[in-house]
Design an enzyme around this catalytic site. Structure first.
Site, short mmCIF file in Angstrom:
data_model
loop_
_atom_site.label_atom_id
_atom_site.label_comp_id
_atom_site.label_asym_id
_atom_site.label_seq_id
_atom_site.Cartn_x
_atom_site.Cartn_y
_atom_site.Cartn_z
N LYS A 1 0.85 -1.20 0.00
CA LYS A 1 0.00 0.00 0.00
C LYS A 1 0.88 1.25 0.00
O LYS A 1 1.95 1.28 0.65
CB LYS A 1 -0.88 -0.04 1.25
CG LYS A 1 -1.94 1.06 1.34
CD LYS A 1 -2.83 0.81 2.58
CE LYS A 1 -3.92 1.86 2.72
NZ LYS A 1 -4.74 1.63 3.93
N SER B 1 -9.61 1.60 3.48
CA SER B 1 -8.86 2.40 2.54
C SER B 1 -7.81 1.59 1.75
O SER B 1 -7.17 2.14 0.86
CB SER B 1 -8.15 3.54 3.27
OG SER B 1 -7.25 3.02 4.22
N SER C 1 -9.59 -0.72 7.69
CA SER C 1 -9.10 -0.49 6.33
C SER C 1 -8.47 -1.67 5.61
O SER C 1 -8.20 -1.57 4.43
CB SER C 1 -8.09 0.66 6.34
OG SER C 1 -8.75 1.87 6.59
#
Lengths: 510, 498
Positions: A76, A171, A195
């Site tokens: 990420k 997210s 997330s």
């Protein structure tokens, strides 16, 4: 080959059925052909191929570093990667090239993993849709699956396919999409309020949130320091255990990691749940929970019962306060953590230079999106001297109550909690953006947030397909540092439900 | 204008009646840079005057994702200092973030200890001379409110000609001990004496080198005045004080200023003022941000700091991982007050003397070295050290280490004096010669200048006779005067010009 699990492909590498370079090239090629998903912000093609080459040399010598050697992974874009742009999907860090690796990235690299690229997210990890980053939204690969297409009925002629694609959740949507679309075998996400688990549920992959303090946060650009953890996304529970084993353990660079030595474990091939007590928290039958998911949850409980486990209803009475509590604590930490972005040392700097202060103001207005700025303003409000007691301190006390709910339940003989992960399956993007980020987060975090409050480990296991042909997952929450037990239960459950593999068709626009 | 600092005396007001006396109140916030190899929360080096931005780690530059790691040596320094100042050491203390935006604060917040600092409730004793003659010393005490660990900021240099600010982060993140002294002092002299004593203690402990000129010791003074029996007045904060001497000046000026302002019907603003050493006055500082709300918040990346003592120390614990307060206490060196007491006891010198000895860097050692090499009693040696050596050093702005007169040379000289080979006045002449640093020994100088004391009666008679022979007129004067005869002025004049 790309549809294999991490352990399977690792065995294949060892046996020479495929080489690291081949594997890497195939993944890179698939990333290109699924570009529309927008899962990756940066594809590190050159360095990835180099790493694959090095790995190949080691395999030829018969000296692989371990099970992760040569395995393509994605990270990420809020983890620092030396020499590779790290943006947090924000204008503030566009073009920022860190001089160091996050500890978890370094650990993967030391094991020979091949870093394919950095995945997309909500700006600074604030959001539950992966729709609010400056590089645009991430598309759920299931939008292009046969399962979804078969079930979707066009409402009108004007409704083009383009408008039907669904969100990944967030997210860590990019990471979830990357794993779900077979472009990598594991991905790192982060989890502050859900997330990692939320997008895992929407994308039909395993999403593990480890216990706070088990895995180092050094190099993870923080959202809420007291709740953030690095998250692990894989296609099956065994793979998650492998990645966990390579990442967990004390890091002297992170003073919030525990000192105890971590013992990597392998999960039993035939897990047994008959001696366990599974708790079903009644508060997780939250307003807005779709009847579909309620039904899946109920069936899951039955599965355990039939296997001989004790399944009881429990209560976590302070659950309903967790969102408000989270809002105060999260925004306060955000206001603090974002204070370093002033344009002086790194990142975006505005051209406005009448004075230092005007430069700060312009830099921050230009660099941050509305969501980030909104949270900074809220957070600063809560931290004002006259408000601190009533908001921040109160929220800390409520946090203690929420954590104690779990302590009580786990102390009364319950081993694992079983809950839904999301209120419903993934919504179409066009519908999602009708509500603002804060409203969405408030709605979507309700089932996942409390585990972050309490620092407990939790995992999403893909369970079934919804009526719309989209993944639905269930969540298991375990005791602190009892990942082995948690993953064992998750593995057993995974074997029972046999979640279908995505039948990914061509990823293209209308 | 009549009123001296710290004076409680009133003066006549406009109607002729006495105005109420003023009570000045002075408190101090002192920042001492911790003497350590690396910074408080990162591994970069601590060094004075290094090339700009050459001692900056990723954490110091606030790169996103970096985390603080507490430096054990800094904790030990703070514990030592707390113990030396009679504080209670908090076995559990906490770290907080203090937020404000400034170019020399990369993270936008400073990590400090606002809620629960590492040490509290101590005291510092210091001594002052009642008058300027060092003959009467009085001991005072100031309460230490707390000692907290915190980060230093970087340095910013404003280049107004180019409208830019240059930022050097070498100092950003260096460990500081903030020592807060309660407003128990009443004038510049007291504050200066208290700070000097603190400086000596820190230097003795080694927890800080405390050199004000290098910014290792920074003092801010909080000053207010009020009438006896009334509540404390509005206080101002005085900053930018670069020496102990200026500290006293700044405080005394500010007290005066406040008294005059109030007596003229004005009010005191709760503001920050800078001391202008050239003008000798305090001026309001540029209003940086108005009233600041620092939005304190616990530092989430640092667990509470737990300290142990021998009783609470867990078994099987790694000695490297814990700080044991008792262990540190056992190893504290002699503090200045103890050193002074020892000097008085050992050598029979006056307390005032011991103050001067300990106050001057290297002087005690010098004194003791001289004592080792001479028979002269300490009570006599001390005179030479404090009156002769020290005044020469002060006149020439030398430190003891730079003295051209070494302890060996002085001891030699004192031995000559002790053996009555020269007189006291001759010794002073020799000392003056030695000071020139031409490498001659005292004996050589004595021979050169013929300063030896003569004991041989015959020789002395010869010398006296020679003097008398050479100064007939003067002899006549003396004989006449001693016989009581009054001379006429002409004879007087004649005798004097001869």
């Amino acid at each position: 080959m790309l549809r294999a699990s991490l352990r399977q492909v690792s065995a294949a590498l060892k046996e020479g059925q495929v080489t690291p370079t081949e594997l890497c090239q195939r993944c890179l090629s698939l990333i290109k052909s699924t570009k529309l998903l927008n899962a990756y912000i940066t594809v590190a093609e050159e360095t990835a191929l180099k790493q694959a080459e090095e790995s190949e040399k080691r395999y030829r010598r018969g000296q692989p570093l371990g099970i992760l050697d040569g395995i393509p992974i994605a990270v990420k874009d809020n983890f620092n990667t030396a020499g590779i742009e790290t943006t947090c999907a924000s204008n503030m860090l566009k073009g920022y090239i860190p001089p160091y690796n996050a500890t978890v990235v370094q650990k993967l690299q030391d094991q020979g993993a091949v870093l394919l690229g950095k995945t997309n997210l909500d700006e600074f990890a604030m959001g539950s849709g992966s729709t609010d980053g400056v590089f645009g939204p991430v598309r759920n690969p299931w939008s292009y699956s046969r399962q979804y297409k078969e079930k979707s009925v066009p409402k009108s002629d004007s409704e083009r396919e383009e408008f039907k694609w669904v969100i990944t959740g967030g997210s860590s949507g990019g990471s979830a999409a990357a794993v779900s679309s077979f472009t990598c075998f594991a991905a790192l996400g982060s989890d502050t309020g859900g997330s990692t688990r939320n997008p895992a549920a929407h994308c039909g992959v395993v999403g593990l949130k480890p216990t706070y303090g088990l895995i180092s946060r050094h190099g993870l650009i923080p959202l809420v320091n007291s709740m953030d953890v690095p998250g692990i996304l894989t296609r099956c529970v065994d793979d998650a255990a492998v990645v966990l084993g390579s990442l967990a353990g004390h890091d002297p660079k992170d003073s919030t990691t525990i000192q105890d030595v971590f013992q990597p474990f392998e999960l039993p091939s035939l897990p047994d749940v008959s001696k366990l007590c599974i708790g079903i928290p009644k508060e997780y039958n939250a307003p807005g929970l779709s009847s579909e998911i309620l039904s899946v949850w109920s069936k899951a409980a039955d599965l355990f019962k039939n296997a001989g486990a004790k399944v009881i209803e429990v209560s976590l009475p302070h659950t309903r306060y967790s969102i408000v509590c989270y809002h105060v604590l999260c925004t306060a930490e955000v206001a603090s953590n974002m204070a370093r972005f002033d344009g002086l040392e790194y990142g975006h700097r505005s051209d406005v230079n009448k004075s230092t202060e005007s430069m700060y103001a312009a830099t921050r207005r230009e660099g941050f999106n509305d969501v980030v700025r909104g949270r900074i303003l809220s957070g600063n409000y809560f931290l004002l001297k006259q408000n601190y007691e009533n908001y921040f301190v109160k929220a800390q006390k409520v946090r203690r109550l929420i954590a104690n709910d779990f302590v009580k339940v786990f102390g009364s003989g319950v081993d694992i909690l079983l809950t839904p992960t999301t209120l419903k399956d993934a919504v179409p993007y066009m519908e999602f953006i009708k509500e603002d980020n804060r409203t969405r987060s408030t709605q979507d975090d309700i089932l996942t947030q409390a585990a972050n409050m309490a620092g407990l480990p939790a995992i999403n296991v893909p369970t079934a397909l919804s009526e719309r042909g989209l993944p639905v997952g269930l969540q298991f929450i375990g005791r602190s540092f009892q990942e082995k037990q948690l993953l064992t239960v998750a593995k057993w459950f995974e074997k029972q439900v046999k979640f279908p593999m995505i039948q990914l068709e061509e990823v293209k626009g209308a | 204008d009549g009123l001296g600092p710290g004076s409680g005396g009133g003066r006549r007001g406009p109607q002729g009646g006495p105005l109420a006396p003023w009570v000045p109140v002075v408190g101090l916030e002192i920042h001492a840079q911790i003497s350590s190899n690396s910074k408080l929360f990162s591994g970069s080096q601590v060094q004075f005057a290094a090339p700009p931005n050459s001692l900056v780690s990723f954490f110091d530059a606030s790169l996103p994702g970096t985390l603080p790691v507490l430096n054990r040596r800094c904790v030990e320094a703070a514990v030592m200092t707390g113990l030396a100042l009679n504080c209670s050491i908090n076995k559990k203390s906490l770290f907080d973030r203090k937020h404000y935006f400034y170019a020399d604060l990369p993270a936008g917040y400073q990590i400090t200890q606002q809620r629960v600092p590492i040490a509290v409730n101590g005291s510092l004793s210091y001594s002052l001379c009642i008058d300027n003659k060092m003959s009467q010393m009085v001991t005072k005490t100031v309460r230490i409110k707390q000692i907290q660990l915190e980060q230093d900021s970087g340095k910013s240099l404003h280049d107004d000609s180019r409208s830019q600010t240059l930022v050097d982060l070498n100092r950003a993140g260096v460990g500081l001990m903030e020592v807060v002294m309660e407003p128990d002092m009443c004038c510049g002299e007291e504050a200066a004496a208290a700070v000097r004593e603190l400086q000596l203690i820190l230097q003795t402990l080694g927890s800080s080198q405390a050199i004000m000129a290098e910014g290792q010791l920074r003092v801010d003074a909080n000053v207010s005045v009020h009438h006896p029996g009334e509540p404390y007045g509005v206080r101002t904060e005085v900053k930018n004080i670069n020496s102990i001497r200026f500290l006293a000046k700044a405080i005394d000026y500010e007290i005066q200023r406040q008294i005059e302002e109030l007596e003229n019907g004005g009010t005191i603003l709760n503001e920050t003022r800078a001391f202008d050493s050239k003008l000798g006055c305090t001026v309001p500082m540029r209003d940086k941000e108005g009233m600041q709300d620092y939005r304190f918040m616990p530092e989430p990346n640092l667990p509470p700091l737990i300290l142990y003592d021998t009783k609470s120390l867990p078994a099987n614990v790694n000695h490297q991982q814990v700080v044991n307060i008792d262990w540190i206490h056992e190893r504290l060196p002699d503090l200045p007050s103890a050193k002074r007491a020892k000097l008085v006891e050992l050598y029979g010198i006056l307390p005032e003397h011991s103050f001067t000895l300990v106050n001057e860097d290297g002087l005690t050692e010098f004194f003791e070295n001289v004592l080792k090499q001479t028979q002269m009693k300490p009570k006599k040696v001390i005179g030479w050290i404090l009156n002769d050596l020290l005044s020469y050093l002060k006149q020439h702005s030398c430190t003891v280490k730079e003295s051209p007169v070494s302890s060996v040379l002085l001891a030699d000289l004192l031995n000559l004096l002790e053996k009555k080979e020269i007189s006291a006045s001759a010794a002073k002449q020799v000392f003056e010669e030695l000071w020139k640093g031409e490498g001659k020994t005292p004996l050589e100088i004595v021979k050169e200048k013929q300063l030896q004391l003569i004991e041989d009666r015959e020789e002395l008679e010869q010398i006296c006779q020679a003097v008398i022979d050479e100064h007939e007129k003067e002899v006549i004067m003396v004989v006449l005067e001693s016989s009581g005869t009054v001379l006429s002025s002409k004879v007087n004049a004649f005798c004097c010009t001869a």
